[in-house]
Design a protein around this motif. Structure first.
Motif, PDB file in Angstrom:
ATOM      1  N   MET A   1      39.646  28.961  35.316  1.00  0.00           N
ATOM      2  CA  MET A   1      40.636  30.007  35.134  1.00  0.00           C
ATOM      3  C   MET A   1      40.615  30.914  36.361  1.00  0.00           C
ATOM      4  SD  MET A   1      40.839  32.898  32.154  1.00  0.00           S
ATOM      5  CE  MET A   1      41.240  31.718  30.892  1.00  0.00           C
ATOM      6  N   SER A   2      41.784  31.200  36.908  1.00  0.00           N
ATOM      7  CA  SER A   2      41.848  32.004  38.123  1.00  0.00           C
ATOM      8  C   SER A   2      41.596  33.484  37.877  1.00  0.00           C
ATOM      9  CB  SER A   2      43.201  31.809  38.805  1.00  0.00           C
ATOM     10  OG  SER A   2      44.230  32.250  37.938  1.00  0.00           O
ATOM     11  N   ASN A   3      41.864  33.956  36.694  1.00  0.00           N
ATOM     12  CA  ASN A   3      41.660  35.370  36.377  1.00  0.00           C
ATOM     13  C   ASN A   3      40.767  35.494  35.145  1.00  0.00           C
ATOM     14  OD1 ASN A   3      41.738  38.066  35.872  1.00  0.00           O
ATOM     15  ND2 ASN A   3      43.949  38.199  35.578  1.00  0.00           N
ATOM     16  N   PRO A   4      39.437  35.627  35.339  1.00  0.00           N
ATOM     17  CA  PRO A   4      38.540  35.712  34.188  1.00  0.00           C
ATOM     18  C   PRO A   4      38.852  36.885  33.272  1.00  0.00           C
ATOM     19  CG  PRO A   4      37.302  35.524  36.237  1.00  0.00           C
ATOM     20  CD  PRO A   4      38.736  35.706  36.593  1.00  0.00           C
ATOM     21  N   ALA A   5      39.390  37.959  33.817  1.00  0.00           N
ATOM     22  CA  ALA A   5      39.703  39.127  32.990  1.00  0.00           C
ATOM     23  C   ALA A   5      40.783  38.814  31.964  1.00  0.00           C
ATOM     24  CB  ALA A   5      40.127  40.299  33.871  1.00  0.00           C
ATOM     25  N   ALA A   6      41.629  37.837  32.263  1.00  0.00           N
ATOM     26  CA  ALA A   6      42.707  37.481  31.339  1.00  0.00           C
ATOM     27  C   ALA A   6      42.180  36.822  30.071  1.00  0.00           C
ATOM     28  CB  ALA A   6      43.702  36.558  32.030  1.00  0.00           C
ATOM     29  N   GLY A  44      27.256  48.067  28.294  1.00  0.00           N
ATOM     30  CA  GLY A  44      28.278  48.633  29.164  1.00  0.00           C
ATOM     31  C   GLY A  44      28.672  47.793  30.352  1.00  0.00           C
ATOM     32  N   THR A  45      27.860  46.840  30.770  1.00  0.00           N
ATOM     33  CA  THR A  45      28.241  45.992  31.891  1.00  0.00           C
ATOM     34  C   THR A  45      28.652  44.598  31.430  1.00  0.00           C
ATOM     35  OG1 THR A  45      25.956  45.312  32.299  1.00  0.00           O
ATOM     36  CG2 THR A  45      26.789  47.227  33.546  1.00  0.00           C
ATOM     37  N   GLY A  46      28.738  44.393  30.131  1.00  0.00           N
ATOM     38  CA  GLY A  46      29.269  43.146  29.586  1.00  0.00           C
ATOM     39  C   GLY A  46      30.777  43.257  29.430  1.00  0.00           C
ATOM     40  N   ALA A  47      31.420  42.150  29.157  1.00  0.00           N
ATOM     41  CA  ALA A  47      32.882  42.126  29.079  1.00  0.00           C
ATOM     42  C   ALA A  47      33.429  43.131  28.061  1.00  0.00           C
ATOM     43  CB  ALA A  47      33.363  40.710  28.747  1.00  0.00           C
ATOM     44  N   LEU A  48      32.906  43.122  26.855  1.00  0.00           N
ATOM     45  CA  LEU A  48      33.416  44.024  25.824  1.00  0.00           C
ATOM     46  C   LEU A  48      33.173  45.484  26.185  1.00  0.00           C
ATOM     47  CD1 LEU A  48      34.773  44.367  23.085  1.00  0.00           C
ATOM     48  CD2 LEU A  48      32.528  44.061  22.012  1.00  0.00           C
ATOM     49  N   GLY A  49      31.991  45.792  26.710  1.00  0.00           N
ATOM     50  CA  GLY A  49      31.690  47.156  27.125  1.00  0.00           C
ATOM     51  C   GLY A  49      32.589  47.630  28.247  1.00  0.00           C
ATOM     52  N   LEU A  50      32.835  46.772  29.231  1.00  0.00           N
ATOM     53  CA  LEU A  50      33.693  47.138  30.364  1.00  0.00           C
ATOM     54  C   LEU A  50      35.144  47.348  29.935  1.00  0.00           C
ATOM     55  CD1 LEU A  50      32.185  44.689  32.987  1.00  0.00           C
ATOM     56  CD2 LEU A  50      32.049  47.189  33.058  1.00  0.00           C
ATOM     57  N   ILE A  51      35.629  46.481  29.064  1.00  0.00           N
ATOM     58  CA  ILE A  51      37.002  46.623  28.574  1.00  0.00           C
ATOM     59  C   ILE A  51      37.144  47.918  27.772  1.00  0.00           C
ATOM     60  CG2 ILE A  51      38.714  45.649  26.983  1.00  0.00           C
ATOM     61  CD1 ILE A  51      37.665  42.855  27.911  1.00  0.00           C
ATOM     62  N   THR A  52      36.155  48.201  26.941  1.00  0.00           N
ATOM     63  CA  THR A  52      36.196  49.416  26.132  1.00  0.00           C
ATOM     64  C   THR A  52      36.107  50.663  27.009  1.00  0.00           C
ATOM     65  OG1 THR A  52      35.170  48.218  24.298  1.00  0.00           O
ATOM     66  CG2 THR A  52      35.142  50.618  24.180  1.00  0.00           C
ATOM     67  N   ALA A  53      35.222  50.641  28.003  1.00  0.00           N
ATOM     68  CA  ALA A  53      35.106  51.785  28.918  1.00  0.00           C
ATOM     69  C   ALA A  53      36.414  52.014  29.666  1.00  0.00           C
ATOM     70  CB  ALA A  53      33.958  51.553  29.899  1.00  0.00           C
ATOM     71  N   ARG A  54      37.052  50.946  30.095  1.00  0.00           N
ATOM     72  CA  ARG A  54      38.347  51.086  30.790  1.00  0.00           C
ATOM     73  C   ARG A  54      39.387  51.698  29.851  1.00  0.00           C
ATOM     74  NH1 ARG A  54      40.471  45.679  32.517  1.00  0.00           N
ATOM     75  NH2 ARG A  54      41.178  45.660  30.367  1.00  0.00           N
ATOM     76  N   ALA A  76      30.830  36.736  36.377  1.00  0.00           N
ATOM     77  CA  ALA A  76      32.085  36.475  35.653  1.00  0.00           C
ATOM     78  C   ALA A  76      32.755  37.769  35.194  1.00  0.00           C
ATOM     79  CB  ALA A  76      31.820  35.563  34.452  1.00  0.00           C
ATOM     80  N   ASP A  77      31.972  38.832  35.019  1.00  0.00           N
ATOM     81  CA  ASP A  77      32.518  40.109  34.552  1.00  0.00           C
ATOM     82  C   ASP A  77      32.831  41.084  35.688  1.00  0.00           C
ATOM     83  OD1 ASP A  77      32.336  39.272  31.902  1.00  0.00           O
ATOM     84  OD2 ASP A  77      30.276  39.988  31.709  1.00  0.00           O
ATOM     85  N   GLU A  78      32.578  40.680  36.917  1.00  0.00           N
ATOM     86  CA  GLU A  78      32.823  41.562  38.059  1.00  0.00           C
ATOM     87  C   GLU A  78      34.284  42.005  38.169  1.00  0.00           C
ATOM     88  OE1 GLU A  78      31.834  44.172  40.710  1.00  0.00           O
ATOM     89  OE2 GLU A  78      30.285  42.942  39.779  1.00  0.00           O
ATOM     90  N   PRO A  79      35.269  41.138  37.890  1.00  0.00           N
ATOM     91  CA  PRO A  79      36.658  41.618  37.927  1.00  0.00           C
ATOM     92  C   PRO A  79      36.915  42.742  36.913  1.00  0.00           C
ATOM     93  CG  PRO A  79      36.629  39.230  37.997  1.00  0.00           C
ATOM     94  CD  PRO A  79      35.217  39.671  37.702  1.00  0.00           C
ATOM     95  N   LEU A  80      36.249  42.698  35.772  1.00  0.00           N
ATOM     96  CA  LEU A  80      36.397  43.766  34.784  1.00  0.00           C
ATOM     97  C   LEU A  80      35.778  45.064  35.294  1.00  0.00           C
ATOM     98  CD1 LEU A  80      35.553  41.735  31.556  1.00  0.00           C
ATOM     99  CD2 LEU A  80      37.802  42.566  32.269  1.00  0.00           C
TER     100      LEU A  80
END
Length: 181
Positions: A1-6, A44-54, A76-80
């Motif tokens: 997948m080109s955009n992991p955040a998607a 906070g540095t996992g996908a769910l934590g980063l999305i919630t913080a944003r 994998a979570d760096e884009p988030l």
């Protein structure tokens, strides 16, 4: 997948029973909780934590503590993380704090040093330990439950006790994500 955040999405639903006359007041109070305090996000540095913080930053949060067992995010979570930093730039202060919420002594130390300033807690910590329940051992269950359940209980009870001892009320915001299915 080109955009992991998607691959990740977050749907937030609000459930409240308020009269039409009190709706505007309730919204102002909710906005004040987000804007006027410090919100800690476990995991906070996992996908769910980063999305919630944003999400919180986009709605006006000015100070977010990203609590993380490792203190860094997976590649994998760096884009988030980049998306969160972009959202926060000039609007919010972000701080990554290395903290294993399953470690009682570390949690107690965090509570003693930061408990007064916290107004909100989002518990998104967890660990991936997939498998069929019948294949789980007591150790694999304990390992999976340590950050999610024990960490939430320890952090919440520690913060409640600490804040009560200082004459403060409970946190204004507490949100718990569950991953047990």
């Amino acid at each position: 997948m080109s955009n992991p955040a998607a691959a990740y999405s977050l749907r937030v639903r609000r459930l409240a029973v308020v009269s039409a006359g009190r709706a505007a007041d309730a919204k102002r109070k909710a906005e004040r909780v987000v804007k006027d305090g410090v919100i800690a996000v476990t995991g906070g540095t996992g996908a769910l934590g980063l999305i919630t913080a944003r999400y919180l930053v986009q709605r006006g949060a000015t100070s977010v503590l990203l609590l993380s067992r490792s203190g860094r995010c997976r590649p994998a979570d760096e884009p988030l993380m980049q998306s969160l930093r972009a959202a926060a730039q000039g609007r919010a202060q972000l701080e990554v704090i290395r903290l294993d919420v399953g470690d009682m002594q570390a949690v107690d130390k965090f509570v003693a040093s930061r408990g007064l300033q916290l107004t909100g807690l989002v518990h998104a910590a967890g660990t991936t330990n997939d498998g069929v329940l019948s294949s789980r051992t007591s150790q694999t269950l304990t390992d999976a439950m340590r950050p999610k359940v024990y960490g939430a209980l320890r952090l919440t009870s520690g913060l409640d006790d600490f804040r009560r001892s200082k004459g403060l009320g409970v946190l204004s915001l507490e949100l718990y994500f569950s991953s047990t299915t």
